[in-house]
Scaffold this active site. Structure first.
Site, PDB file in Angstrom:
ATOM      1  N   CYS A 191       0.849  -1.187   0.000  1.00  0.00           N
ATOM      2  CA  CYS A 191       0.000   0.000   0.000  1.00  0.00           C
ATOM      3  C   CYS A 191       0.885   1.237   0.000  1.00  0.00           C
ATOM      4  O   CYS A 191       1.866   1.295   0.749  1.00  0.00           O
ATOM      5  CB  CYS A 191      -0.895  -0.014   1.238  1.00  0.00           C
ATOM      6  SG  CYS A 191      -2.006   1.398   1.371  1.00  0.00           S
TER       7      CYS A 191
ATOM      8  N   HIS B 223      -9.148  -3.642  -2.147  1.00  0.00           N
ATOM      9  CA  HIS B 223      -8.183  -2.892  -1.339  1.00  0.00           C
ATOM     10  C   HIS B 223      -8.517  -1.400  -1.357  1.00  0.00           C
ATOM     11  O   HIS B 223      -8.582  -0.752  -0.308  1.00  0.00           O
ATOM     12  CB  HIS B 223      -6.774  -3.154  -1.894  1.00  0.00           C
ATOM     13  CG  HIS B 223      -5.688  -2.399  -1.208  1.00  0.00           C
ATOM     14  ND1 HIS B 223      -4.742  -3.012  -0.425  1.00  0.00           N
ATOM     15  CD2 HIS B 223      -5.373  -1.078  -1.193  1.00  0.00           C
ATOM     16  CE1 HIS B 223      -3.897  -2.104   0.039  1.00  0.00           C
ATOM     17  NE2 HIS B 223      -4.265  -0.919  -0.419  1.00  0.00           N
ATOM     18  N   GLU B 224      -8.742  -0.865  -2.557  1.00  0.00           N
ATOM     19  CA  GLU B 224      -9.021   0.576  -2.671  1.00  0.00           C
ATOM     20  C   GLU B 224     -10.390   0.933  -2.094  1.00  0.00           C
ATOM     21  O   GLU B 224     -10.553   1.999  -1.483  1.00  0.00           O
ATOM     22  CB  GLU B 224      -8.899   1.035  -4.126  1.00  0.00           C
ATOM     23  CG  GLU B 224      -7.531   0.822  -4.757  1.00  0.00           C
ATOM     24  CD  GLU B 224      -6.358   1.374  -3.956  1.00  0.00           C
ATOM     25  OE1 GLU B 224      -6.526   2.368  -3.223  1.00  0.00           O
ATOM     26  OE2 GLU B 224      -5.252   0.801  -4.051  1.00  0.00           O
TER      27      GLU B 224
ATOM     28  N   HIS C  24     -10.174   1.580   1.545  1.00  0.00           N
ATOM     29  CA  HIS C  24      -9.701   2.930   1.897  1.00  0.00           C
ATOM     30  C   HIS C  24     -10.857   3.920   2.023  1.00  0.00           C
ATOM     31  O   HIS C  24     -10.819   4.818   2.862  1.00  0.00           O
ATOM     32  CB  HIS C  24      -8.720   3.458   0.841  1.00  0.00           C
ATOM     33  CG  HIS C  24      -7.323   2.966   1.001  1.00  0.00           C
ATOM     34  ND1 HIS C  24      -6.535   3.260   2.096  1.00  0.00           N
ATOM     35  CD2 HIS C  24      -6.550   2.209   0.187  1.00  0.00           C
ATOM     36  CE1 HIS C  24      -5.349   2.702   1.954  1.00  0.00           C
ATOM     37  NE2 HIS C  24      -5.329   2.054   0.797  1.00  0.00           N
TER      38      HIS C  24
END
Length: 169
Positions: A91, A133-134, A137
């Site tokens: 990351c 993953h994004e 966020h």
């Protein structure tokens, strides 16, 4: 176009939940362009607006080898997840650290593109992992949140040390 500063842990701004984009306009398109510039400069494959202290639901991704397959996800929604997989993830907000994270093997999402047009996308492999993953966020979640407290602490200490060394250079 500009390269933006990427926030690093333990910065609490990474934990903010992003707000939906109300209108895709020239300002949002400029943010998207700056995010791609930043992602490429940092040699990443994905970047969420939260990571550059912009708390709107915007993601840019390019998992291609030649850096010519830009994917923009504005206000993404997860529609379906299927299967199980995992890779050692890294990351940009947790520099030089990697860890195995459990993810769905396939995903189906709905989002707006850089022009504000809605679309659906089915993805698998690295793209599916990157999307998950994004999207984490955007709700203030980091890949280290999937790890044991001990592993989280070790990674935080390594990143803080790395940032101290970089600030002296």
């Amino acid at each position: 176009m500009a390269v933006l500063q990427v926030l690093h842990i333990p910065d609490e701004r990474l934990r903010k939940v992003a707000e939906p984009v109300k209108e895709v306009n020239a300002e949002i398109q400029r943010i998207v362009d700056d995010m791609f510039d930043t992602m490429y400069a940092e040699e990443g494959i994905g970047l969420a607006a939260t990571q550059v202290d912009i708390h709107q639901r915007i993601i840019v991704i390019d998992v291609s080898e030649n850096r010519e397959e830009q994917l923009v996800l504005i206000n993404p929604e997860m529609l379906e997840k299927d299967g199980e997989t995992g890779i050692e993830e890294g990351c940009l907000s947790i520099p030089e650290q990697r860890a195995l994270v459990p993810r769905a093997e396939k995903v189906k999402i709905r989002a707006l593109d850089r022009d504000g047009k809605p679309f659906e996308l089915e993805a698998d492999g690295l793209l599916a992992i990157c999307i998950q993953h994004e999207m984490d966020h955007l709700v203030g979640k980091l890949f280290i949140d999937y790890l044991s407290p001990l592993k989280q602490q070790r990674i935080r200490q390594k990143v803080e040390k790395l940032d101290r060394l970089r600030s002296r250079a």
